[in-house]
Design an enzyme around this catalytic site. Sequence first.
Site, mmCIF file in Angstrom:
data_model
loop_
_atom_site.group_PDB
_atom_site.id
_atom_site.type_symbol
_atom_site.label_atom_id
_atom_site.label_comp_id
_atom_site.label_asym_id
_atom_site.label_seq_id
_atom_site.Cartn_x
_atom_site.Cartn_y
_atom_site.Cartn_z
ATOM 1 N N GLY A 1 26.610 56.866 11.664
ATOM 2 C CA GLY A 1 25.287 57.443 11.379
ATOM 3 C C GLY A 1 24.716 56.902 10.081
ATOM 4 O O GLY A 1 24.843 55.711 9.799
ATOM 5 N N GLY A 2 24.132 57.799 9.272
ATOM 6 C CA GLY A 2 23.526 57.366 8.004
ATOM 7 C C GLY A 2 24.529 56.616 7.141
ATOM 8 O O GLY A 2 24.192 55.628 6.486
ATOM 9 N N THR B 1 26.937 28.555 20.634
ATOM 10 C CA THR B 1 26.269 29.845 20.848
ATOM 11 C C THR B 1 26.658 30.409 22.223
ATOM 12 O O THR B 1 27.190 29.690 23.080
ATOM 13 C CB THR B 1 24.741 29.662 20.851
ATOM 14 O OG1 THR B 1 24.415 28.750 21.916
ATOM 15 C CG2 THR B 1 24.220 29.119 19.535
ATOM 16 N N GLU C 1 30.599 27.605 16.608
ATOM 17 C CA GLU C 1 31.498 26.993 17.613
ATOM 18 C C GLU C 1 30.903 27.112 19.023
ATOM 19 O O GLU C 1 31.610 27.266 20.008
ATOM 20 C CB GLU C 1 32.920 27.545 17.510
ATOM 21 C CG GLU C 1 33.501 27.237 16.130
ATOM 22 C CD GLU C 1 34.998 27.160 16.036
ATOM 23 O OE1 GLU C 1 35.648 26.990 17.069
ATOM 24 O OE2 GLU C 1 35.496 27.241 14.905
ATOM 25 N N PHE D 1 35.185 20.563 9.325
ATOM 26 C CA PHE D 1 34.733 19.898 10.554
ATOM 27 C C PHE D 1 33.250 19.599 10.408
ATOM 28 O O PHE D 1 32.438 20.529 10.307
ATOM 29 C CB PHE D 1 34.990 20.859 11.719
ATOM 30 C CG PHE D 1 34.681 20.348 13.098
ATOM 31 C CD1 PHE D 1 35.454 19.358 13.679
ATOM 32 C CD2 PHE D 1 33.661 20.915 13.849
ATOM 33 C CE1 PHE D 1 35.204 18.933 14.991
ATOM 34 C CE2 PHE D 1 33.404 20.504 15.160
ATOM 35 C CZ PHE D 1 34.181 19.508 15.721
ATOM 36 N N SER E 1 23.196 22.709 18.791
ATOM 37 C CA SER E 1 23.736 22.864 20.150
ATOM 38 C C SER E 1 23.815 21.522 20.865
ATOM 39 O O SER E 1 24.744 21.261 21.618
ATOM 40 C CB SER E 1 22.843 23.820 20.957
ATOM 41 O OG SER E 1 22.968 25.134 20.451
ATOM 42 N N THR F 1 27.733 19.388 12.972
ATOM 43 C CA THR F 1 26.343 19.845 12.975
ATOM 44 C C THR F 1 25.490 19.104 11.934
ATOM 45 O O THR F 1 25.962 18.769 10.852
ATOM 46 C CB THR F 1 26.309 21.365 12.691
ATOM 47 O OG1 THR F 1 27.047 22.006 13.732
ATOM 48 C CG2 THR F 1 24.901 21.918 12.653
ATOM 49 N N ILE G 1 28.111 55.474 15.190
ATOM 50 C CA ILE G 1 29.026 56.615 15.032
ATOM 51 C C ILE G 1 29.061 57.063 13.564
ATOM 52 O O ILE G 1 29.072 58.250 13.265
ATOM 53 C CB ILE G 1 30.441 56.247 15.559
ATOM 54 C CG1 ILE G 1 30.391 56.140 17.094
ATOM 55 C CG2 ILE G 1 31.478 57.280 15.121
ATOM 56 C CD1 ILE G 1 31.627 55.539 17.736
HETATM 57 N N1 COS Z 1 36.833 18.137 26.779
HETATM 58 C C1 COS Z 1 36.878 16.793 26.906
HETATM 59 N N2 COS Z 1 35.776 16.048 27.160
HETATM 60 C C2 COS Z 1 34.602 16.699 27.304
HETATM 61 C C3 COS Z 1 34.493 18.092 27.181
HETATM 62 C C4 COS Z 1 35.669 18.817 26.921
HETATM 63 N N3 COS Z 1 35.636 20.143 26.789
HETATM 64 N N4 COS Z 1 33.205 18.454 27.351
HETATM 65 C C5 COS Z 1 32.515 17.323 27.594
HETATM 66 N N5 COS Z 1 33.369 16.262 27.550
HETATM 67 C C6 COS Z 1 33.039 14.850 27.794
HETATM 68 C C7 COS Z 1 32.359 14.714 29.154
HETATM 69 O O1 COS Z 1 33.317 14.565 30.180
HETATM 70 C C8 COS Z 1 31.525 13.460 28.969
HETATM 71 O O2 COS Z 1 32.337 12.337 29.099
HETATM 72 P P1 COS Z 1 31.949 11.149 30.173
HETATM 73 O O3 COS Z 1 30.614 10.640 29.710
HETATM 74 O O4 COS Z 1 33.051 10.160 30.025
HETATM 75 O O5 COS Z 1 31.889 11.823 31.498
HETATM 76 C C9 COS Z 1 31.105 13.540 27.495
HETATM 77 O O6 COS Z 1 32.056 14.403 26.847
HETATM 78 C C10 COS Z 1 29.716 14.101 27.323
HETATM 79 O O7 COS Z 1 29.682 15.370 27.915
HETATM 80 P P2 COS Z 1 28.343 16.098 28.401
HETATM 81 O O8 COS Z 1 27.539 15.111 29.202
HETATM 82 O O9 COS Z 1 28.705 17.386 29.012
HETATM 83 O O10 COS Z 1 27.600 16.292 27.001
HETATM 84 P P3 COS Z 1 26.262 17.067 26.644
HETATM 85 O O11 COS Z 1 25.503 16.258 25.671
HETATM 86 O O12 COS Z 1 25.537 17.496 27.886
HETATM 87 O O13 COS Z 1 26.767 18.341 25.791
HETATM 88 C C11 COS Z 1 27.626 20.529 25.328
HETATM 89 C C12 COS Z 1 27.671 19.253 26.185
HETATM 90 C C13 COS Z 1 26.267 21.199 25.338
HETATM 91 C C14 COS Z 1 28.657 21.421 25.967
HETATM 92 C C15 COS Z 1 28.050 20.178 23.869
HETATM 93 O O14 COS Z 1 27.051 19.448 23.217
HETATM 94 C C16 COS Z 1 28.381 21.396 23.037
HETATM 95 O O15 COS Z 1 29.487 21.950 23.132
HETATM 96 N N6 COS Z 1 27.444 21.842 22.157
HETATM 97 C C17 COS Z 1 27.718 22.895 21.219
HETATM 98 C C18 COS Z 1 28.223 22.294 19.960
HETATM 99 C C19 COS Z 1 28.887 23.309 19.121
HETATM 100 O O16 COS Z 1 29.703 24.091 19.566
HETATM 101 N N7 COS Z 1 28.556 23.274 17.857
HETATM 102 C C20 COS Z 1 29.155 24.135 16.928
HETATM 103 C C21 COS Z 1 29.451 23.321 15.739
HETATM 104 S S1 COS Z 1 31.039 23.542 15.146
HETATM 105 S S2 COS Z 1 30.998 25.247 14.200
#
Ligand code: COS
Length: 384
Positions: free
Chosen positions: A340-341, A366, A364, A122, A131, A125, A338
């Site tokens: 310990g050392g 923070t 996935e 996947f 984030s 990032t 638990i």
């Molecule tokens: N399921 C379906 N759609 C979703 C959703 C979900 N769980 N979460 C958000 N959306 C949609 C929203 O509805 C929005 O759509 P519309 O514009 O049509 O309304 C769109 O996605 C954007 O959502 P939002 O405005 O909430 O986005 P943000 O940029 O504010 O980000 C977070 C939201 C912070 C929650 C997101 O960036 C996130 O999860 N970050 C962490 C990333 C992560 O886990 N990285 C790990 C890498 S993989 S190991």
Amino acid sequence: MIRDRETLNLLLDNIARFVRERLIPNEEVVAETDEIPDDVVRDMKALGLFGLTVPEEYGGLQLTMEEEVLAMLELGRASPAFRSLIGTTVGIGSQGILFDGTEAQKRKYLPRMAAGELIASFALTEPGSGSDAASLRTTARRDGDHYVVNGTKRFITNAPQAGLFTLMARTDPAEKGAGGISAFIVEAGTPGISFGKRDKKMGQKGAHTCDVIFEDCRVPAENLIGGVEGRGFKTAMKVLDKGRIHIASICVAVAERMLDEALRYAMDRKQFGQPIAEFQLVQAMLADSKAEIYAARCMVLDAARRRDDGLPVSTEASCAKMFASEMCGRVADRAVQIFGGAGYMSEYGIERFYRDVRLFRIYEGTTQIQQIVIARNLLREARG
Ligand code: COS
């Protein structure tokens, strides 16, 4: 939702035996060599572990979320690196294709994933986008019947082994937010892809991550997931909702393993003339761990059942992932205490788990991102 208790029990027994007889005896080798032995990988494929979530029509076992959680509660009792090898293929690397891919995309890729021939990864990032996933800068510019991809993805789990990436890239440079992002299936052998050095990590030896670099990489337009631009961010979020329940179940499983080890040690280790398990201050650590593990187990199963019932689970997935990963960190800390050392010494193995589980509170999403998701959903519901 459990479809057939008897068949499921057989699978769970097989995984439990595999963990006992093949994975746990190999934990130290994996930690020392940073590699999972080939014969163990072969056995993981033979057991069907790579195809747990792929639908039966494409050659997988098609586990429901509840069944997947129960399977992970068994598999997760071994070092997290083993789970990590199958994790991206049963989870975040394949689910975007499953949720939003076309029939042709599913038919082309899912059977080879189910067989373990194609490891899926996947790629979300980036160096400048963790984030804040919607700020990603990798671009995919349409050019005839291809997209030309440029950019760098960072900390990509299983990238060195991957045969395929679910890649999120910006197809609309004018749209800086989530709406400009599309999801693609990119085969690892496509010209223009190169890989960084394997990252040196705090823990989880045997699980590999590295940078994936795209330079004028031409991806066939037919590999745009679902054939529609601008939906990639939502695909990624849906994938992560499910992935967070999966990770939460792993946190419970590892915590159960650490508590078992700490309990056994406490019953064996004598100080002041009696086993340390007889001391109430040690008992408090054991009891708190048990209660927190039980709470996390209930949360994970509830979130999984809700998802199987077709209910929205963004909030529950984040609650479970946040609570279970933080719980797992506390249990790891108490287990070291638990011991310990001995808990600080590599040969007892518990310090390895302490380092391994630190990642659960980070990837996935923070803990702080889970808090944001939970609070935003609460506010949205309250505002109606
Ligand atoms: N399921 C379906 N759609 C979703 C959703 C979900 N769980 N979460 C958000 N959306 C949609 C929203 O509805 C929005 O759509 P519309 O514009 O049509 O309304 C769109 O996605 C954007 O959502 P939002 O405005 O909430 O986005 P943000 O940029 O504010 O980000 C977070 C939201 C912070 C929650 C997101 O960036 C996130 O999860 N970050 C962490 C990333 C992560 O886990 N990285 C790990 C890498 S993989 S190991």
